[in-house]
Design an enzyme around this catalytic site. Structure first.
Site, PDB file in Angstrom:
ATOM      1  N   ARG A  47     115.969  46.875  -7.132  1.00 28.88           N
ATOM      2  CA  ARG A  47     114.742  47.274  -6.419  1.00 28.88           C
ATOM      3  C   ARG A  47     114.405  48.745  -6.715  1.00 28.88           C
ATOM      4  O   ARG A  47     113.228  49.107  -6.838  1.00 28.88           O
ATOM      5  CB  ARG A  47     114.896  47.081  -4.901  1.00 28.88           C
ATOM      6  CG  ARG A  47     115.033  45.644  -4.408  1.00 28.88           C
ATOM      7  CD  ARG A  47     113.777  44.828  -4.395  1.00 28.88           C
ATOM      8  NE  ARG A  47     112.646  45.386  -3.709  1.00 28.88           N
ATOM      9  CZ  ARG A  47     111.523  44.715  -3.432  1.00 28.88           C
ATOM     10  NH1 ARG A  47     111.405  43.427  -3.772  1.00 28.88           N
ATOM     11  NH2 ARG A  47     110.516  45.288  -2.845  1.00 28.88           N
ATOM     12  N   LYS A  85     107.224  39.508 -14.981  1.00 31.27           N
ATOM     13  CA  LYS A  85     106.051  38.696 -14.654  1.00 31.27           C
ATOM     14  C   LYS A  85     105.133  38.532 -15.877  1.00 31.27           C
ATOM     15  O   LYS A  85     105.294  39.246 -16.876  1.00 31.27           O
ATOM     16  CB  LYS A  85     105.292  39.354 -13.490  1.00 31.27           C
ATOM     17  CG  LYS A  85     106.079  39.363 -12.168  1.00 31.27           C
ATOM     18  CD  LYS A  85     105.277  40.014 -11.052  1.00 31.27           C
ATOM     19  CE  LYS A  85     106.012  39.987  -9.720  1.00 31.27           C
ATOM     20  NZ  LYS A  85     105.203  40.556  -8.622  1.00 31.27           N
ATOM     21  N   GLU A 107     116.621  32.580  -4.205  1.00 26.72           N
ATOM     22  CA  GLU A 107     115.806  32.726  -5.426  1.00 26.72           C
ATOM     23  C   GLU A 107     116.604  32.421  -6.695  1.00 26.72           C
ATOM     24  O   GLU A 107     116.072  31.799  -7.624  1.00 26.72           O
ATOM     25  CB  GLU A 107     115.230  34.145  -5.483  1.00 26.72           C
ATOM     26  CG  GLU A 107     114.182  34.372  -4.397  1.00 26.72           C
ATOM     27  CD  GLU A 107     113.615  35.784  -4.415  1.00 26.72           C
ATOM     28  OE1 GLU A 107     114.044  36.625  -5.232  1.00 26.72           O
ATOM     29  OE2 GLU A 107     112.709  36.050  -3.588  1.00 26.72           O
ATOM     30  N   TYR A 130     107.006  31.652  -3.832  1.00 25.88           N
ATOM     31  CA  TYR A 130     106.377  32.637  -2.937  1.00 25.88           C
ATOM     32  C   TYR A 130     105.983  32.031  -1.584  1.00 25.88           C
ATOM     33  O   TYR A 130     105.083  32.531  -0.918  1.00 25.88           O
ATOM     34  CB  TYR A 130     105.159  33.263  -3.624  1.00 25.88           C
ATOM     35  CG  TYR A 130     105.511  34.366  -4.605  1.00 25.88           C
ATOM     36  CD1 TYR A 130     106.200  35.511  -4.182  1.00 25.88           C
ATOM     37  CD2 TYR A 130     105.134  34.295  -5.938  1.00 25.88           C
ATOM     38  CE1 TYR A 130     106.502  36.532  -5.068  1.00 25.88           C
ATOM     39  CE2 TYR A 130     105.436  35.319  -6.830  1.00 25.88           C
ATOM     40  CZ  TYR A 130     106.114  36.435  -6.391  1.00 25.88           C
ATOM     41  OH  TYR A 130     106.422  37.459  -7.258  1.00 25.88           O
ATOM     42  N   HIS A 168     109.630  41.354 -10.621  1.00 27.58           N
ATOM     43  CA  HIS A 168     110.032  40.875  -9.296  1.00 27.58           C
ATOM     44  C   HIS A 168     111.510  41.173  -9.094  1.00 27.58           C
ATOM     45  O   HIS A 168     112.289  41.100 -10.042  1.00 27.58           O
ATOM     46  CB  HIS A 168     109.822  39.356  -9.173  1.00 27.58           C
ATOM     47  CG  HIS A 168     110.481  38.787  -7.943  1.00 27.58           C
ATOM     48  ND1 HIS A 168     109.865  38.794  -6.716  1.00 27.58           N
ATOM     49  CD2 HIS A 168     111.726  38.258  -7.754  1.00 27.58           C
ATOM     50  CE1 HIS A 168     110.700  38.271  -5.822  1.00 27.58           C
ATOM     51  NE2 HIS A 168     111.830  37.939  -6.429  1.00 27.58           N
ATOM     52  N   PHE A 187      96.601  37.439  -0.212  1.00 21.38           N
ATOM     53  CA  PHE A 187      96.742  37.543  -1.666  1.00 21.38           C
ATOM     54  C   PHE A 187      97.448  36.344  -2.300  1.00 21.38           C
ATOM     55  O   PHE A 187      97.659  36.317  -3.512  1.00 21.38           O
ATOM     56  CB  PHE A 187      97.482  38.843  -2.032  1.00 21.38           C
ATOM     57  CG  PHE A 187      98.854  38.990  -1.419  1.00 21.38           C
ATOM     58  CD1 PHE A 187      99.955  38.348  -1.979  1.00 21.38           C
ATOM     59  CD2 PHE A 187      99.054  39.772  -0.298  1.00 21.38           C
ATOM     60  CE1 PHE A 187     101.226  38.480  -1.427  1.00 21.38           C
ATOM     61  CE2 PHE A 187     100.334  39.921   0.260  1.00 21.38           C
ATOM     62  CZ  PHE A 187     101.410  39.268  -0.314  1.00 21.38           C
ATOM     63  N   THR A 212     106.107  48.193  -4.381  1.00 23.59           N
ATOM     64  CA  THR A 212     105.177  47.116  -4.759  1.00 23.59           C
ATOM     65  C   THR A 212     103.882  47.672  -5.353  1.00 23.59           C
ATOM     66  O   THR A 212     103.399  47.178  -6.375  1.00 23.59           O
ATOM     67  CB  THR A 212     104.836  46.275  -3.505  1.00 23.59           C
ATOM     68  OG1 THR A 212     106.050  45.920  -2.843  1.00 23.59           O
ATOM     69  CG2 THR A 212     104.061  45.026  -3.884  1.00 23.59           C
ATOM     70  N   ASN A 230     102.258  43.850 -11.170  1.00 19.76           N
ATOM     71  CA  ASN A 230     103.234  44.943 -11.092  1.00 19.76           C
ATOM     72  C   ASN A 230     104.508  44.670 -11.888  1.00 19.76           C
ATOM     73  O   ASN A 230     105.572  45.186 -11.582  1.00 19.76           O
ATOM     74  CB  ASN A 230     103.524  45.290  -9.630  1.00 19.76           C
ATOM     75  CG  ASN A 230     104.015  44.093  -8.841  1.00 19.76           C
ATOM     76  OD1 ASN A 230     104.292  43.044  -9.410  1.00 19.76           O
ATOM     77  ND2 ASN A 230     104.150  44.255  -7.537  1.00 19.76           N
ATOM     78  N   ARG A 246     107.522  50.060 -12.162  1.00 17.13           N
ATOM     79  CA  ARG A 246     106.157  49.823 -11.679  1.00 17.13           C
ATOM     80  C   ARG A 246     105.290  51.066 -11.849  1.00 17.13           C
ATOM     81  O   ARG A 246     104.127  50.966 -12.249  1.00 17.13           O
ATOM     82  CB  ARG A 246     106.197  49.317 -10.239  1.00 17.13           C
ATOM     83  CG  ARG A 246     106.605  47.824 -10.184  1.00 17.13           C
ATOM     84  CD  ARG A 246     106.982  47.399  -8.802  1.00 17.13           C
ATOM     85  NE  ARG A 246     107.001  45.934  -8.650  1.00 17.13           N
ATOM     86  CZ  ARG A 246     107.401  45.323  -7.545  1.00 17.13           C
ATOM     87  NH1 ARG A 246     107.817  46.027  -6.511  1.00 17.13           N
ATOM     88  NH2 ARG A 246     107.384  44.000  -7.474  1.00 17.13           N
TER      89      ARG A 246
HETATM   90  O1  CDP Z   1     107.395  42.181  -5.111  1.00 19.14           O
HETATM   91  P1  CDP Z   1     107.671  42.909  -3.810  1.00 19.14           P
HETATM   92  O2  CDP Z   1     108.886  42.381  -3.095  1.00 19.14           O
HETATM   93  O3  CDP Z   1     107.730  44.395  -4.025  1.00 19.14           O
HETATM   94  O4  CDP Z   1     106.402  42.695  -2.854  1.00 19.14           O
HETATM   95  P2  CDP Z   1     106.045  41.505  -1.827  1.00 19.14           P
HETATM   96  O5  CDP Z   1     105.479  42.137  -0.613  1.00 19.14           O
HETATM   97  O6  CDP Z   1     107.216  40.577  -1.653  1.00 19.14           O
HETATM   98  O7  CDP Z   1     104.851  40.733  -2.539  1.00 19.14           O
HETATM   99  C1  CDP Z   1     105.104  39.827  -3.590  1.00 19.14           C
HETATM  100  C2  CDP Z   1     104.100  40.079  -4.683  1.00 19.14           C
HETATM  101  O8  CDP Z   1     102.793  39.775  -4.204  1.00 19.14           O
HETATM  102  C3  CDP Z   1     103.985  41.517  -5.168  1.00 19.14           C
HETATM  103  O9  CDP Z   1     104.988  41.895  -6.096  1.00 19.14           O
HETATM  104  C4  CDP Z   1     102.613  41.518  -5.790  1.00 19.14           C
HETATM  105  O10 CDP Z   1     102.601  40.928  -7.085  1.00 19.14           O
HETATM  106  C5  CDP Z   1     101.830  40.608  -4.819  1.00 19.14           C
HETATM  107  N1  CDP Z   1     101.110  41.353  -3.790  1.00 19.14           N
HETATM  108  C6  CDP Z   1      99.720  41.503  -3.892  1.00 19.14           C
HETATM  109  O11 CDP Z   1      99.122  41.001  -4.841  1.00 19.14           O
HETATM  110  N2  CDP Z   1      99.027  42.213  -2.937  1.00 19.14           N
HETATM  111  C7  CDP Z   1      99.659  42.758  -1.890  1.00 19.14           C
HETATM  112  N3  CDP Z   1      98.966  43.444  -0.979  1.00 19.14           N
HETATM  113  C8  CDP Z   1     101.054  42.625  -1.766  1.00 19.14           C
HETATM  114  C9  CDP Z   1     101.751  41.922  -2.729  1.00 19.14           C
HETATM  115 MG    MG Z   2     109.207  40.562  -2.189  1.00 20.67          MG
END
Ligand code: CDP
Ligand code: MG
Length: 138
Positions: free
Chosen positions: A85, A9, A126, A49, A115, A57, A91, A112, A102
């Site tokens: 992962r 990212k 994706e 997204y 992705h 968010f 996350t 973080n 992370r």
């Molecule tokens: O990236 P990951 O699959 O671990 O998490 P996600 O739940 O799919 O969320 C996508 C992205 O949104 C995260 O990697 C964060 O950059 C952001 N995010 C955030 O800013 N605040 C949250 N509470 C959850 C996710």
């Molecule tokens: Mg995700």
């Protein structure tokens, strides 16, 4: 054999972490079969997204993801989706296991560093969102 999408990212690129992320992917034994740098447009980031469009968010996330270039990669290998992962960690970096990308490098739940696709159907969506077949080496 699985295929997954990995992204460094904008925070990771700006902090000079491309090499560290690539090194961890290669040391894990995952094969990088496509890679390019791209500064996402707003519409490209919003589409990527889309599943999160109703989350509080979302706007901030799109702003962040368009704040600078990303590095997009396609990874191949047995169990590539869960293995990538696992390298990434949770996350929220405060909840991520020690030794994960992370935990070691992220500065917050939004910023973080990386992705990774979370399941075979999202991985396929994706990968195809960013790469055409001829851009992926076999
Ligand atoms: O990236 P990951 O699959 O671990 O998490 P996600 O739940 O799919 O969320 C996508 C992205 O949104 C995260 O990697 C964060 O950059 C952001 N995010 C955030 O800013 N605040 C949250 N509470 C959850 C996710
Ligand atoms: Mg995700």
């Amino acid at each position: 054999m699985q295929r997954t999408l990995a992204i460094v990212k904008p925070d990771g690129v700006a902090s000079g972490l491309i090499g560290e992320v690539v090194k961890r992917i290669e040391q894990e034994g995952l094969r990088i079969v496509a890679m390019r740098m791209e500064h996402l447009t707003r519409s490209k980031a919003e589409g990527f997204y889309y599943v999160h469009r109703s989350r509080p968010f979302f706007n901030s996330l799109v702003e962040f993801m368009t704040s600078g270039p990303c590095v997009l990669m396609v990874l191949d290998g047995p169990e590539a989706i869960p293995r990538w992962r696992a390298l990434m960690g949770a996350t929220d970096p405060q909840k991520a296991a020690p030794g994960t990308i992370r935990r070691d490098m992220a500065t917050g739940i939004e910023r973080n560093v990386v992705h990774g696709s979370d399941a075979p159907d999202t991985a396929s969506y994706e990968v195809n969102y960013f790469f055409t077949g001829t851009q992926i080496s076999s």
